[in-house]
Design a protein around this motif. Structure first.
Motif, PDB file in Angstrom:
ATOM      1  N   PHE A  26     -77.340   7.172  20.471  1.00  0.00           N
ATOM      2  CA  PHE A  26     -77.631   8.515  20.744  1.00  0.00           C
ATOM      3  C   PHE A  26     -76.486   9.086  21.097  1.00  0.00           C
ATOM      4  CE2 PHE A  26     -79.201  12.457  22.489  1.00  0.00           C
ATOM      5  CZ  PHE A  26     -79.785  13.113  21.514  1.00  0.00           C
ATOM      6  N   PRO A  27     -75.954   8.654  22.486  1.00  0.00           N
ATOM      7  CA  PRO A  27     -74.653   9.191  22.904  1.00  0.00           C
ATOM      8  C   PRO A  27     -73.715   9.284  21.828  1.00  0.00           C
ATOM      9  CG  PRO A  27     -75.668   7.473  24.324  1.00  0.00           C
ATOM     10  CD  PRO A  27     -76.480   7.460  23.311  1.00  0.00           C
ATOM     11  N   LEU A  28     -73.512   7.988  21.135  1.00  0.00           N
ATOM     12  CA  LEU A  28     -72.373   8.174  20.204  1.00  0.00           C
ATOM     13  C   LEU A  28     -72.355   9.171  19.246  1.00  0.00           C
ATOM     14  CD1 LEU A  28     -69.753   6.243  19.407  1.00  0.00           C
ATOM     15  CD2 LEU A  28     -71.271   5.193  17.795  1.00  0.00           C
ATOM     16  N   GLU A  30     -74.115  11.951  19.360  1.00  0.00           N
ATOM     17  CA  GLU A  30     -74.141  13.256  20.134  1.00  0.00           C
ATOM     18  C   GLU A  30     -72.717  13.363  20.475  1.00  0.00           C
ATOM     19  OE1 GLU A  30     -75.458  13.808  24.116  1.00  0.00           O
ATOM     20  OE2 GLU A  30     -76.572  15.601  23.609  1.00  0.00           O
TER      21      GLU A  30
END
Lengths: 163, 156
Positions: A26-28, A30
């Motif tokens: 998810f962080p990647l 986003e």
């Protein structure tokens, strides 16, 4: 199936849950979505500045199309893929979100704006480029694009605070 | 210094910005619009410096015309960034991505507004082209590292 039902189904597909549950996925996604902003929206804003005569004076709009607008399409490709994946993970919540709906509406408006620009002003670009004067209509397209893209960024950032 | 930061972070206007429903989204929006504008100008300028794109414009002319937009954008980013920092200084000072971001940002600003500006006002023929490509590549790497580090603050 209703649209809301489809959104809720989307949120529970294996791909969506895999992204939500992964620590780094998810962080990647986003982060990629945000870092592609300058490559997509940013380059469009540069072209808008050219249409409005606020920067890039002394060079042709045709060159800007080839050197800037064309490459922004790569950025927009990244935006749609990462944006689609982010939407999947929160589709149910995004569905009813005012800022998400406004963002989609703004994107639709920008799409129409781009179509109008391409239909009316691109065919004669070499002429008005040579004359050194941007048609009023093309400048209106540029101003609209500048303002609405900023609206898209504001809506995109704000919607995340409501999940 | 610590007590000053603590005092600011508890000041009434700061609490209002931090805890209201629109304060942080508004600051973050300003930060992102500024980032988009700033990195786009940096991208175009460095591609021109490297001699890859925008060859129709002389480098010095492009640098001069983009300067107000780059300075406006960096003002937006730094202003909103400082307020976000002041809202929660302890969190940021303890964050490695934040400390990395500030280091990379300092280097990026020095390189972009010193070296790149310097190169843009001198004759490109007077130096090997690989110098231009190297500086442009380094500058872009630093700026995008700043962005990624910023995103990492929220997750690490």
């Amino acid at each position: 199936m209703s649209l809301l039902g489809w959104c809720q189904w989307l949120e529970h597909t294996p791909l969506a849950t895999a992204i939500s549950e992964s620590v780094w996925l998810f962080p990647l996604i986003e982060g990629t979505h945000i870092m592609a902003l300058p490559l997509s929206v940013g380059l469009m804003l540069m072209f808008d500045l050219r249409l409005l005569g606020l920067a890039f004076r002394g060079g042709s709009a045709a060159t800007m199309m080839a050197d800037v607008v064309r490459w922004s399409k790569v950025g927009f490709g990244v935006m749609f893929v990462t944006g689609g994946l982010l939407f999947m993970t929160q589709a149910g919540k995004a569905y009813g979100n005012t800022f998400f709906r406004a963002k989609l509406l703004f994107l639709l408006l920008l799409g129409l704006n781009a179509l109008v620009y391409h239909a009316l002003f691109v065919p004669k670009m070499t002429q008005w480029d040579a004359a050194g004067r941007t048609p009023l209509g093309a400048r209106v397209c540029g101003a609209l694009s500048l303002v609405v893209w900023i609206g898209v960024i504001i809506c995109g950032r704000t919607m995340a605070y409501q999940f | 210094m610590t007590s000053l930061l603590l005092w600011i972070s508890n000041a009434r206007w700061m609490v209002y910005i931090r805890d209201s429903s629109f304060g942080m989204p508004a600051l973050q929006s300003v930060h992102l619009v500024g980032l988009t504008m700033l990195l786009a100008t940096v991208l175009v300028l460095n591609l021109r410096l490297a001699g890859f794109r925008m060859m129709e414009w002389p480098l010095s002319s492009l640098e001069r015309q983009l300067r107000p937009w780059a300075l406006g954008a960096i003002t937006m980013v730094i202003f909103s960034g400082i307020i976000m920092f002041l809202g929660n200084p302890a969190k940021y000072l303890a964050s490695y991505p934040f400390l990395f971001k500030m280091t990379a940002l300092t280097l990026a600003i020095l390189l972009q507004f010193r070296v790149v500006r310097g190169l843009s006002t001198t004759d490109a023929g007077s130096r090997p082209r690989r110098t231009d490509i190297l500086v442009a590549g380094l500058s872009l790497t630093l700026w995008f590292a700043v962005g990624w580090a910023g995103r990492a603050i929220a997750f690490v």
